[in-house]
Design a protein around this motif. Structure first.
Motif, PDB file in Angstrom:
ATOM      1  N   SER A   1      -6.526  18.990   2.630  1.00 28.00           N
ATOM      2  CA  SER A   1      -6.241  17.753   3.362  1.00 28.00           C
ATOM      3  C   SER A   1      -6.102  16.558   2.425  1.00 28.00           C
ATOM      4  CB  SER A   1      -7.349  17.470   4.371  1.00 28.00           C
ATOM      5  OG  SER A   1      -8.562  17.198   3.699  1.00 28.00           O
ATOM      6  N   ILE A   2      -5.464  15.535   2.967  1.00 20.04           N
ATOM      7  CA  ILE A   2      -5.362  14.240   2.298  1.00 20.04           C
ATOM      8  C   ILE A   2      -5.726  13.185   3.327  1.00 20.04           C
ATOM      9  CG2 ILE A   2      -3.866  12.546   1.167  1.00 20.04           C
ATOM     10  CD1 ILE A   2      -2.041  14.860   0.325  1.00 20.04           C
ATOM     11  N   THR A   3      -6.615  12.279   2.937  1.00 24.31           N
ATOM     12  CA  THR A   3      -6.875  11.104   3.750  1.00 24.31           C
ATOM     13  C   THR A   3      -6.190   9.933   3.073  1.00 24.31           C
ATOM     14  OG1 THR A   3      -8.954  11.977   4.600  1.00 24.31           O
ATOM     15  CG2 THR A   3      -8.626   9.586   4.749  1.00 24.31           C
ATOM     16  N   TRP A   4      -5.238   9.375   3.781  1.00 27.42           N
ATOM     17  CA  TRP A   4      -4.424   8.278   3.271  1.00 27.42           C
ATOM     18  C   TRP A   4      -5.101   6.952   3.591  1.00 27.42           C
ATOM     19  CZ3 TRP A   4      -0.314  10.066   0.586  1.00 27.42           C
ATOM     20  CH2 TRP A   4       0.137  11.348   0.867  1.00 27.42           C
ATOM     21  N   ASP A   5      -5.038   6.024   2.653  1.00 25.65           N
ATOM     22  CA  ASP A   5      -5.521   4.653   2.814  1.00 25.65           C
ATOM     23  C   ASP A   5      -4.275   3.785   2.932  1.00 25.65           C
ATOM     24  OD1 ASP A   5      -7.138   2.362   2.792  1.00 25.65           O
ATOM     25  OD2 ASP A   5      -7.086   2.258   0.606  1.00 25.65           O
ATOM     26  N   LEU A   6      -4.093   3.118   4.092  1.00 28.85           N
ATOM     27  CA  LEU A   6      -2.799   2.525   4.420  1.00 28.85           C
ATOM     28  C   LEU A   6      -2.905   1.080   4.908  1.00 28.85           C
ATOM     29  CD1 LEU A   6      -1.594   5.691   6.332  1.00 28.85           C
ATOM     30  CD2 LEU A   6      -0.881   4.988   4.020  1.00 28.85           C
ATOM     31  N   PRO A   7      -3.145   0.137   3.999  1.00 33.30           N
ATOM     32  CA  PRO A   7      -3.083  -1.257   4.424  1.00 33.30           C
ATOM     33  C   PRO A   7      -1.664  -1.615   4.861  1.00 33.30           C
ATOM     34  CG  PRO A   7      -4.015  -1.059   2.205  1.00 33.30           C
ATOM     35  CD  PRO A   7      -3.497   0.280   2.599  1.00 33.30           C
ATOM     36  N   ILE A   8      -1.572  -2.400   5.915  1.00 36.53           N
ATOM     37  CA  ILE A   8      -0.278  -2.864   6.406  1.00 36.53           C
ATOM     38  C   ILE A   8      -0.211  -4.361   6.133  1.00 36.53           C
ATOM     39  CG2 ILE A   8       1.202  -3.109   8.426  1.00 36.53           C
ATOM     40  CD1 ILE A   8      -0.229  -0.597   9.544  1.00 36.53           C
ATOM     41  N   LEU A   9       0.893  -4.778   5.492  1.00 34.43           N
ATOM     42  CA  LEU A   9       1.009  -6.149   5.018  1.00 34.43           C
ATOM     43  C   LEU A   9       2.313  -6.772   5.487  1.00 34.43           C
ATOM     44  CD1 LEU A   9       0.592  -4.240   1.928  1.00 34.43           C
ATOM     45  CD2 LEU A   9      -1.027  -6.094   2.068  1.00 34.43           C
ATOM     46  N   ARG A  10       2.344  -8.084   5.552  1.00 35.58           N
ATOM     47  CA  ARG A  10       3.622  -8.766   5.707  1.00 35.58           C
ATOM     48  C   ARG A  10       4.405  -8.521   4.421  1.00 35.58           C
ATOM     49  NH1 ARG A  10       0.038 -12.335   8.307  1.00 35.58           N
ATOM     50  NH2 ARG A  10       0.706 -12.823  10.429  1.00 35.58           N
ATOM     51  N   SER A  11       5.711  -8.388   4.518  1.00 36.19           N
ATOM     52  CA  SER A  11       6.528  -8.115   3.337  1.00 36.19           C
ATOM     53  C   SER A  11       6.240  -9.137   2.244  1.00 36.19           C
ATOM     54  CB  SER A  11       8.010  -8.154   3.698  1.00 36.19           C
ATOM     55  OG  SER A  11       8.323  -7.050   4.500  1.00 36.19           O
ATOM     56  N   GLY A  12       5.945  -8.612   1.056  1.00 33.66           N
ATOM     57  CA  GLY A  12       5.709  -9.462  -0.098  1.00 33.66           C
ATOM     58  C   GLY A  12       4.323 -10.057  -0.180  1.00 33.66           C
ATOM     59  N   ASP A  13       3.466  -9.811   0.804  1.00 33.74           N
ATOM     60  CA  ASP A  13       2.123 -10.383   0.828  1.00 33.74           C
ATOM     61  C   ASP A  13       1.125  -9.340   0.331  1.00 33.74           C
ATOM     62  OD1 ASP A  13       0.075 -12.172   1.251  1.00 33.74           O
ATOM     63  OD2 ASP A  13       0.395 -12.369   3.409  1.00 33.74           O
ATOM     64  N   GLU A  14      -0.068  -9.781  -0.028  1.00 37.63           N
ATOM     65  CA  GLU A  14      -1.105  -8.859  -0.501  1.00 37.63           C
ATOM     66  C   GLU A  14      -2.285  -8.759   0.453  1.00 37.63           C
ATOM     67  OE1 GLU A  14      -0.744  -6.825  -3.098  1.00 37.63           O
ATOM     68  OE2 GLU A  14       1.244  -7.694  -3.342  1.00 37.63           O
ATOM     69  N   LYS A  15      -2.357  -9.630   1.459  1.00 35.43           N
ATOM     70  CA  LYS A  15      -3.486  -9.618   2.383  1.00 35.43           C
ATOM     71  C   LYS A  15      -3.122  -8.772   3.600  1.00 35.43           C
ATOM     72  CE  LYS A  15      -6.668 -12.577   4.841  1.00 35.43           C
ATOM     73  NZ  LYS A  15      -7.039 -13.942   5.201  1.00 35.43           N
ATOM     74  N   PRO A  16      -3.883  -7.702   3.857  1.00 37.28           N
ATOM     75  CA  PRO A  16      -3.543  -6.828   4.985  1.00 37.28           C
ATOM     76  C   PRO A  16      -3.657  -7.524   6.336  1.00 37.28           C
ATOM     77  CG  PRO A  16      -5.114  -5.754   3.515  1.00 37.28           C
ATOM     78  CD  PRO A  16      -5.022  -7.190   3.093  1.00 37.28           C
ATOM     79  N   VAL A  17      -2.694  -7.228   7.201  1.00 35.95           N
ATOM     80  CA  VAL A  17      -2.789  -7.644   8.602  1.00 35.95           C
ATOM     81  C   VAL A  17      -3.451  -6.531   9.415  1.00 35.95           C
ATOM     82  CG1 VAL A  17      -0.827  -9.220   8.478  1.00 35.95           C
ATOM     83  CG2 VAL A  17      -0.450  -6.845   9.185  1.00 35.95           C
ATOM     84  N   ALA A  18      -3.490  -5.337   8.834  1.00 37.93           N
ATOM     85  CA  ALA A  18      -4.166  -4.194   9.447  1.00 37.93           C
ATOM     86  C   ALA A  18      -4.524  -3.222   8.332  1.00 37.93           C
ATOM     87  CB  ALA A  18      -3.273  -3.522  10.477  1.00 37.93           C
TER      88      ALA A  18
END
Length: 138
Positions: free
Chosen positions: A85-102
């Motif tokens: 198995s693989i557990t993926w770590d998936l921050p979701i960001l606004r394009s070009g931003d570094e602070k995750p929105v989720a």
């Protein structure tokens, strides 16, 4: 941790009645990003003899986004590379931003398509993860 970034442009119908992107869209973004990465970078054949099944997923929402103001990117990282198995770590960001929105997580278990039993992570995927997404040991 090294990360690949996958763009996820938003669409008109991604907004819900509250005027922000519906939570289900974040799961679509994560699923699309990880599978696109495995196909393009690691040679996954979605109709092949080994398949990656999502057995767990979660998402913590940090800030609202909405169409047409925002486009998203999924930063693809690996929290855990196991035997099957693989557990993926998936921050979701606004394009070009570094602070995750989720902040999302997916766990894929790799299975034999015929028997539906777990098998080792395919060598091509393990190698691509190790080379591109894992931080080398110091």
């Amino acid at each position: 941790m090294p990360r690949a970034r996958h763009p996820f442009p938003l669409r008109w119908n991604d907004n819900d009645q509250y005027g922000h992107v519906n939570n289900t869209v974040y799961y679509q973004a994560m699923d699309t990003a990880v599978n696109t990465w495995m196909i393009r970078e690691a040679g996954l054949d979605p109709a092949g003899a080994v398949r990656g099944y999502c057995v767990a997923s979660s998402c913590e929402f940090r800030a609202p986004v909405s169409y047409p103001d925002d486009d998203l990117e999924v930063a693809i990282g690996v929290e855990r590379l196991g035997t099957t198995s693989i557990t993926w770590d998936l921050p979701i960001l606004r394009s070009g931003d570094e602070k995750p929105v989720a902040e999302g997580r997916f766990t894929h278990v790799f299975v034999d398509a015929a028997t539906q039993r777990p098998v080792p992570v395919p060598a091509s995927i393990r190698s691509a993860v190790e080379q591109q997404l894992l931080t080398p040991a110091a």
